[in-house]
Write a protein that holds these residues in place. Sequence first.
Motif, PDB file in Angstrom:
ATOM      1  N   ARG A 176       0.452  -1.141   0.170  1.00  0.00           N
ATOM      2  CA  ARG A 176      -0.329  -0.471   0.031  1.00  0.00           C
ATOM      3  C   ARG A 176       1.246   0.715   0.037  1.00  0.00           C
ATOM      4  O   ARG A 176       1.622   1.207  -0.048  1.00  0.00           O
ATOM      5  N   CYS A 177      -0.206   2.443  -0.445  1.00  0.00           N
ATOM      6  CA  CYS A 177       0.781   3.277  -0.872  1.00  0.00           C
ATOM      7  C   CYS A 177       0.685   4.669   0.231  1.00  0.00           C
ATOM      8  O   CYS A 177      -0.404   4.634   1.850  1.00  0.00           O
ATOM      9  N   LEU A 178       2.361   4.839   1.308  1.00  0.00           N
ATOM     10  CA  LEU A 178       2.141   5.627   2.492  1.00  0.00           C
ATOM     11  C   LEU A 178       1.417   7.066   2.213  1.00  0.00           C
ATOM     12  O   LEU A 178       0.706   7.693   3.034  1.00  0.00           O
ATOM     13  N   GLY A 179       1.338   8.208   0.458  1.00  0.00           N
ATOM     14  CA  GLY A 179       0.612   8.474   0.783  1.00  0.00           C
ATOM     15  C   GLY A 179      -0.490   8.760   0.115  1.00  0.00           C
ATOM     16  O   GLY A 179      -1.675   9.374   1.406  1.00  0.00           O
ATOM     17  N   CYS A 180      -1.591   7.967  -0.822  1.00  0.00           N
ATOM     18  CA  CYS A 180      -2.825   8.351  -0.926  1.00  0.00           C
ATOM     19  C   CYS A 180      -3.749   6.589  -0.227  1.00  0.00           C
ATOM     20  O   CYS A 180      -4.634   6.282  -0.799  1.00  0.00           O
ATOM     21  N   GLY A 181      -2.528   5.742   0.355  1.00  0.00           N
ATOM     22  CA  GLY A 181      -3.063   4.962   0.473  1.00  0.00           C
ATOM     23  C   GLY A 181      -3.931   3.536  -0.087  1.00  0.00           C
ATOM     24  O   GLY A 181      -4.893   2.931   0.244  1.00  0.00           O
ATOM     25  N   ALA A 186       7.224   3.296  -7.393  1.00  0.00           N
ATOM     26  CA  ALA A 186       6.801   3.671  -6.882  1.00  0.00           C
ATOM     27  C   ALA A 186       5.179   4.375  -7.098  1.00  0.00           C
ATOM     28  O   ALA A 186       4.538   3.088  -7.640  1.00  0.00           O
ATOM     29  N   CYS A 187       4.338   4.195  -5.889  1.00  0.00           N
ATOM     30  CA  CYS A 187       2.517   4.164  -6.191  1.00  0.00           C
ATOM     31  C   CYS A 187       2.420   4.639  -8.213  1.00  0.00           C
ATOM     32  O   CYS A 187       2.584   5.705  -8.344  1.00  0.00           O
ATOM     33  N   GLN A 188       1.273   4.083  -8.573  1.00  0.00           N
ATOM     34  CA  GLN A 188       1.141   3.873  -9.584  1.00  0.00           C
ATOM     35  C   GLN A 188       0.091   5.180  -9.705  1.00  0.00           C
ATOM     36  O   GLN A 188      -0.110   5.708 -10.596  1.00  0.00           O
ATOM     37  N   ARG A 189      -0.780   5.241  -8.687  1.00  0.00           N
ATOM     38  CA  ARG A 189      -1.702   6.488  -8.218  1.00  0.00           C
ATOM     39  C   ARG A 189      -1.753   8.098  -8.260  1.00  0.00           C
ATOM     40  O   ARG A 189      -1.860   9.155  -8.973  1.00  0.00           O
ATOM     41  N   CYS A 190      -0.103   8.074  -7.092  1.00  0.00           N
ATOM     42  CA  CYS A 190       0.218   8.950  -6.589  1.00  0.00           C
ATOM     43  C   CYS A 190       1.432   9.747  -6.861  1.00  0.00           C
ATOM     44  O   CYS A 190       1.683  10.175  -6.753  1.00  0.00           O
ATOM     45  N   GLY A 191       2.619   8.223  -7.070  1.00  0.00           N
ATOM     46  CA  GLY A 191       3.750   8.840  -6.791  1.00  0.00           C
ATOM     47  C   GLY A 191       4.577   8.769  -5.978  1.00  0.00           C
ATOM     48  O   GLY A 191       5.640   8.313  -6.202  1.00  0.00           O
ATOM     49  N   GLY A 192       4.008   7.884  -4.858  1.00  0.00           N
ATOM     50  CA  GLY A 192       4.257   7.656  -3.783  1.00  0.00           C
ATOM     51  C   GLY A 192       4.877   6.670  -2.964  1.00  0.00           C
ATOM     52  O   GLY A 192       4.717   5.416  -3.987  1.00  0.00           O
ATOM     53  N   VAL A 193       5.573   7.173  -2.115  1.00  0.00           N
ATOM     54  CA  VAL A 193       6.346   5.862  -1.460  1.00  0.00           C
ATOM     55  C   VAL A 193       5.399   4.579  -1.786  1.00  0.00           C
ATOM     56  O   VAL A 193       4.004   4.451  -0.209  1.00  0.00           O
TER      57      VAL A 193
HETATM   58 ZN   LIG Z   1      -0.061   6.504  -3.532  1.00  0.00          ZN
END
Ligand SMILES: [Zn+2]
Length: 277
Positions: free
Chosen positions: A130-135, A180-187
């Motif tokens: 899961r993404c630390l940014g957007c979940g 990175a996250c495919q949705r927001c580029g987050g970790v």
């Molecule tokens: Zn994300």
Amino acid sequence: MSNPSTNDPVSELAGLLRGRRTVVLTGAGCSTESGIPDYRGEGSRERAKNPMQWRSFRDDAVLRRRYWARAFVGWERFGRARPNEAHLALAELESRGAVRGIITQNVDRLHRAAGSKKVVELHGALAEVRCLGCGAFEDRDSVQRRLAEKNPGWLASTAELAPDGDAELGQDFERFVIVACQRCGGVIRPNVVFFGEGVPRPILESAWAVFDEADVLLVVGSSLAVFSGFRFVKKAASRAMPVGIVNRGETRGDPSARVLVDGRAGHVLPRLLTLLE
Ligand SMILES: [Zn+2]
């Protein structure tokens, strides 16, 4: 068989469980026979030398890169692990109504693969990221494919598997390209509880709900070194709820156990299943 309890702890355990609603707590020893090593060693209560701490993963990009480089190699084996006789026996006991649910410390998802329905994963599952940014969630297999695209040839290295799907590398991990996250580029992070993190409250509440439905606790393959599991034995003891333990070597819960079986889960549980028929 006039008095089996004097000689055979598995018979004694069957006697303890018979006619009772069982909640099962499983640890690494339940999965060792699926080829997933127990990082505390059989019966040992020692920690792994350097488990990844949550704060290190979150704050240190170098350690995060190393984590994913190792996890990339480790997943090739970890992701293909299959349930063993212990998982299958527990699934069968649930289908018969004897086992009301499983609370597991394992992150390998092998109870579900074996057919168990009510499973609470205390420490999450490596099959999810899961993404630390957007979940946002992503399947680990999908992340694996993306990592493979970015790091062609990397898997050629041989690796020794560590218990969290991690692996020792003979390669320079600084060259490893993480995704990175495919949705927001987050970790992104594996959806597991790292050392230094607590069990998320909703997960713990689910675990207590399963626990509260039962009137006997069966521990399988855990030395109970970590409080996330040991708390259930403590609670059982405080309620005078009987506890049975199947493990290789001693555990922190031994003083609270009504029946102790020193043995491999994959050997003991099929016998238990037969005795409970
Ligand atoms: Zn994300």
